[in-house]
Design a protein around this motif. Structure first.
Motif: not given
Length: 455
Positions: A253-259, A261-278
């Motif tokens: 369960a701890d490992e899946m919670l870490e997965v 968290r990382i997925a949410q962090e990746s989504l945030r970083e992708v949004r920042e990249v797209v926002r920077g291009y826009r």
């Protein structure tokens, strides 16, 4: 009147290269069609021994003019790489030129005593020069010299065989050389320039496609750098979590919670990249607008760059420059454009404060805006009165931009001022939150486009 308006509208719908192409083609066709009026002038001015032969000469010259225009039209296509060379039409035109020369010799003969009759020399020179000019899409000036000299020699010999004085024959031969070179140079230069124009047009298209491809590669590289490592970690931890789950371990369960968290962090970083291009940068947009407008043949001046403005004000005004540039290219036939970046500072001079007050009154500025206003003004010519549909489209295109500026307590004004001149002016407070192309939620009641009924 309506037909003329339609022709003007179709002319303005053409691109710059298409206009140059049409103008060059019509000019060359019109010049070549002068063969018939010149033949009629020769018939009318010279002493004729045979009226039927003279009329035949004029008809053959007219037919040669028609076939020559056809050869020029297809020859221009061959030069531009869109058609094959019209071999048969060239042969037909050559036959007509020979027949016209024979008709000219019969119609304007020299007397037995060798008295000069200029009509014969004029007729032979006419059909020879126009035949040579017809070959200019195919032959460069270097290769045109050989047939010019050969045909001039043939004309001179033909005149000598018909009893022409040597002086007259030599003069006509020289006239064929000079006329062939001069006419060939003029036509060949126009055709060469037309080829360069279309080559530049193709280069612009290729440059635009390369720019798009480069931008795609840059985005792909940035996305790979941002989320590549995170995806590898997600794959590793999800596999570990699956193995722990099979063994009934609580750590799964701890490992899946870490997965998660990382997925949410990746989504945030992708949004920042797209926002920077826009996001939009004002100095970069000004440089881009200057380059694009100048490449379209619009003399462009940029006064100020707004580099010292806060990021929010720069982003808002950059979208104005981008939209304004697009509208100039799509909805006008502009020859000049001036883009001005200015700052209304209440702490400035009395004259500046008075001007700012007047501008704020005219534009209906919001009194709740923070002190200090950044202004971008774009003024161009080429907005004709008949272009009402384009102006209507322009208004609908700018209303979305006005709503965007309304979100940051700004305003937009667009109107035709005098004659065919058009002004687009945007005002935003200096201190605003950044806006981007992907975040355009309209909170009702935003500023509309002022003055659109005027332009």
């Amino acid at each position: 009147m309506m037909a003329m308006t339609g022709l003007v509208a179709r002319w303005h719908e053409r691109g710059s290269a298409e206009r140059v192409d049409l103008y060059t083609r019509l000019s060359l066709y019109a010049l070549y069609a002068l063969e018939l009026p010149l033949a009629l002038m020769i018939v009318n001015a010279a002493d004729r021994a045979d009226d039927a032969a003279a009329i035949t000469f004029a008809c053959l010259a007219g037919a040669q003019a028609v076939t020559g225009v056809v050869v020029l039209r297809r020859g221009l296509g061959w030069f531009l790489g869109t058609r094959t060379w019209p071999v048969r039409m060239v042969a037909v035109s050559g036959i007509l030129a020979v027949a016209g020369a024979l008709a000219g010799i019969i119609a304007f003969p020299f007397t037995a005593g060798g008295a000069d009759n200029p009509g014969q020399g004029d007729a032979l020179a006419l059909v020879t020069i126009f035949f040579l000019v017809m070959l200019t899409p195919r032959l460069s000036m270097r290769w045109l010299l050989l047939p010019t000299g050969a045909l001039a020699a043939v004309v001179g010999v033909a005149m000598l065989l018909t009893g022409s004085p040597v002086r007259a024959a030599a003069g006509v031969a020289l006239a064929c050389v000079i006329g062939g070179i001069a006419g060939g140079f003029g036509f060949r230069t126009s055709i060469w320039i037309l080829g360069i124009v279309w080559e530049l047009e193709r280069s612009r298209g290729a440059q635009a496609r390369l720019a798009v491809a480069e931008e795609r590669l840059r985005i792909a590289r940035d996305l790979h750098d941002v989320i590549g490592r995170n995806l590898a970690v997600i794959a590793l931890k999800s596999e570990l979590g699956a193995q722990l789950a099979r063994r009934g371990r609580d750590e799964a369960a701890d490992e899946m919670l870490e997965v998660h968290r990382i997925a949410q962090e990746s989504l945030r970083e992708v949004r920042e990249v797209v926002r920077g291009y826009r996001s939009a940068d004002l100095p970069a947009e000004l440089d881009g607008a200057r380059a694009v407008l100048r490449s379209a043949g619009v003399r462009t001046r940029v006064l100020g760059d707004g580099a010292d403005l806060p990021a929010g004000a720069q982003a808002a005004l950059a979208w104005v420059v981008r939209e304004g540039t697009t509208n100039i290219l799509r909805h006008s036939d502009a020859s000049e454009c001036t883009i001005t970046v200015d700052i209304d500072d209440p702490a400035g001079s009395a004259e500046s404060r008075a001007r700012d007050a007047g501008d704020a009154s005219d534009a209906g500025a919001n009194t709740g805006a923070p002190a200090g206003t950044a202004i971008v003004t774009m003024e161009n010519d080429g907005v004709a009165a008949w272009h009402s549909e384009a102006v209507a489209d322009l208004g609908s295109g700018l209303r979305g931009l006005a709503e965007r500026l309304g979100e940051v307590n700004g305003s937009l004004e667009a109107r035709r001022v005098s004659g065919d001149r058009f002004v687009l002016r945007a005002r935003v407070p200096r201190e605003v939150r950044p806006i981007s192309g992907g975040e355009s939620s309209v909170h009702g009641g935003g500023s509309g486009v002022e003055g659109m009924d005027a332009g």
